[in-house]
Design an enzyme around this catalytic site. Structure first.
Site, PDB file in Angstrom:
ATOM      1  CG  ASP A  57      -0.449   0.131   2.518  1.00 58.32           C
ATOM      2  OD1 ASP A  57       0.735   0.483   2.640  1.00 58.32           O
ATOM      3  OD2 ASP A  57      -1.186  -0.093   3.496  1.00 58.32           O
ATOM      4  CG  ASN A  93      -6.259  11.369  -0.320  1.00 64.03           C
ATOM      5  OD1 ASN A  93      -6.184  11.599  -1.516  1.00 64.03           O
ATOM      6  ND2 ASN A  93      -6.517  10.168   0.156  1.00 64.03           N
ATOM      7  CG  HIS A 117     -10.330  13.063  -1.053  1.00 66.79           C
ATOM      8  ND1 HIS A 117      -9.853  11.922  -0.448  1.00 66.79           N
ATOM      9  CD2 HIS A 117     -10.797  13.855  -0.056  1.00 66.79           C
ATOM     10  CE1 HIS A 117     -10.037  12.008   0.867  1.00 66.79           C
ATOM     11  NE2 HIS A 117     -10.596  13.165   1.131  1.00 66.79           N
ATOM     12  CG  ASP A 164      -9.894   9.715  -6.706  1.00 70.34           C
ATOM     13  OD1 ASP A 164      -9.632   8.988  -5.730  1.00 70.34           O
ATOM     14  OD2 ASP A 164     -11.016  10.217  -6.897  1.00 70.34           O
ATOM     15  CD  GLU A 173      -4.694   3.859   1.834  1.00 71.44           C
ATOM     16  OE1 GLU A 173      -4.315   4.097   2.985  1.00 71.44           O
ATOM     17  OE2 GLU A 173      -5.879   3.966   1.470  1.00 71.44           O
TER      18      GLU A 173
END
Length: 297
Positions: free
Chosen positions: A175, A183, A188, A192, A218
């Site tokens: 991850d 973020n 965000h 993304d 993630e």
């Protein structure tokens, strides 16, 4: 169709100055939500313009902070559909490019806030729709990697094959380090963009038989059939280095990230696929607790 790319200090837009050259039957044209709330929702398109935004007065409403009250408008012009950004705060994206106004083509992906819609026009619309729904059952719409459901199906299959034929396989779990901070600092939408670009990086480096999936926000998994732990560690280190060296970008912001990776090999003593997942997950946490940006097996 001609695309004119124009850059200004605030954003890059793609504006179409011509019309679509290929005529298609638009009678059954539709949008399909492939990522976000209402996954799989089908929105038929007609001659009437459709407004998209956060306001309840919009024809298509997405109640997200990253969506402006009246974000964009989709309308039909003769033999093609056009989407126009209406001065939204975060912009309207077509196939990951920030757009002001553009003629849509079959298969284009429209990103409004954190929602992605696919534009479909040609061929057997009903057949394409059901094909897309089936695809959504196995593919994560944001990263284009397999989803958690398909990941667990393949784990069951590989574990069964390993038990039956006394074979092995490896599992990589990784991850993104400090993704919440990414973020918080960049928003965000930037997060993304990183997830989407990371998915593309992984797809570039796996073998045809490997299965890469997004299994959490993630968190990612890669199943390596017929690969033992040594090979799994070698591949995991390759992925770690590729990610560390890559520059991720969103509009005018360039970002670097790292990943922590856990690797485990199927063992004859395991009873269920979840045993392997737990072992790889434990190694992932060792990597994070050991300082991050490392591989532990």
């Amino acid at each position: 169709m001609t695309d004119d790319h124009t850059t200004n200090p605030s954003k890059t837009v793609v504006t179409v100055v011509g019309q679509a050259s290929r005529k298609v039957d638009l009678r059954d044209a539709c949008l399909i939500v492939i990522y976000g709330d209402d996954l799989g929702r089908r929105i038929p398109l007609t001659d009437r313009p459709l407004s998209i935004g956060r306001s309840s007065r919009c024809d298509i409403q997405f109640d997200q902070e990253s969506v402006s009250r009246t974000h964009c408008r989709l309308s039909r012009r003769s033999d093609h559909f056009v989407i126009q950004d209406l001065g939204s705060t975060n912009g309207t994206y077509i196939n990951d490019e920030l757009c002001d106004e553009i003629n849509l083509r079959d298969g284009d992906q429209i990103k409004v806030g954190r929602t992605i819609l696919k534009f479909i026009t040609s061929g057997n619309i009903e057949g394409q729709y059901h094909e897309e729904i089936y695809r959504l059952m196995t593919i994560d719409g944001l990263t284009e990697l397999h989803n958690k459901r398909y990941f667990h199906e393949v784990m069951e299959r590989e574990a069964s094959r390993a038990r039956r034929y006394s074979r092995t396989f490896s599992l990589i779990l990784f991850d993104i380090d400090h993704f919440k901070k990414v973020n918080d600092n960049n928003g965000h939408l930037a997060g993304d963009a990183i997830l989407r670009q990371l998915g593309g990086l992984v797809l570039e480096h796996i073998r045809r038989d490997d299965i890469a999936a997004r299994i959490g926000g993630e968190e990612f998994g890669i199943i390596l059939p017929e690969i033992g732990q040594a090979g799994g560690v070698e591949f995991a280190e390759k992925i770690r280095k590729v990610v560390e060296a890559h520059i991720f970008d969103f509009e005018q912001t360039q970002m670097r990230i790292t990943v922590s990776v856990g690797v485990a090999q199927w063992d004859r003593g395991f009873d269920e696929p979840d045993d392997l997942v737990k072992q790889a997950d434990a190694k992932l946490y060792e990597a994070k607790n050991g300082g991050r940006n490392r591989v532990v097996a």
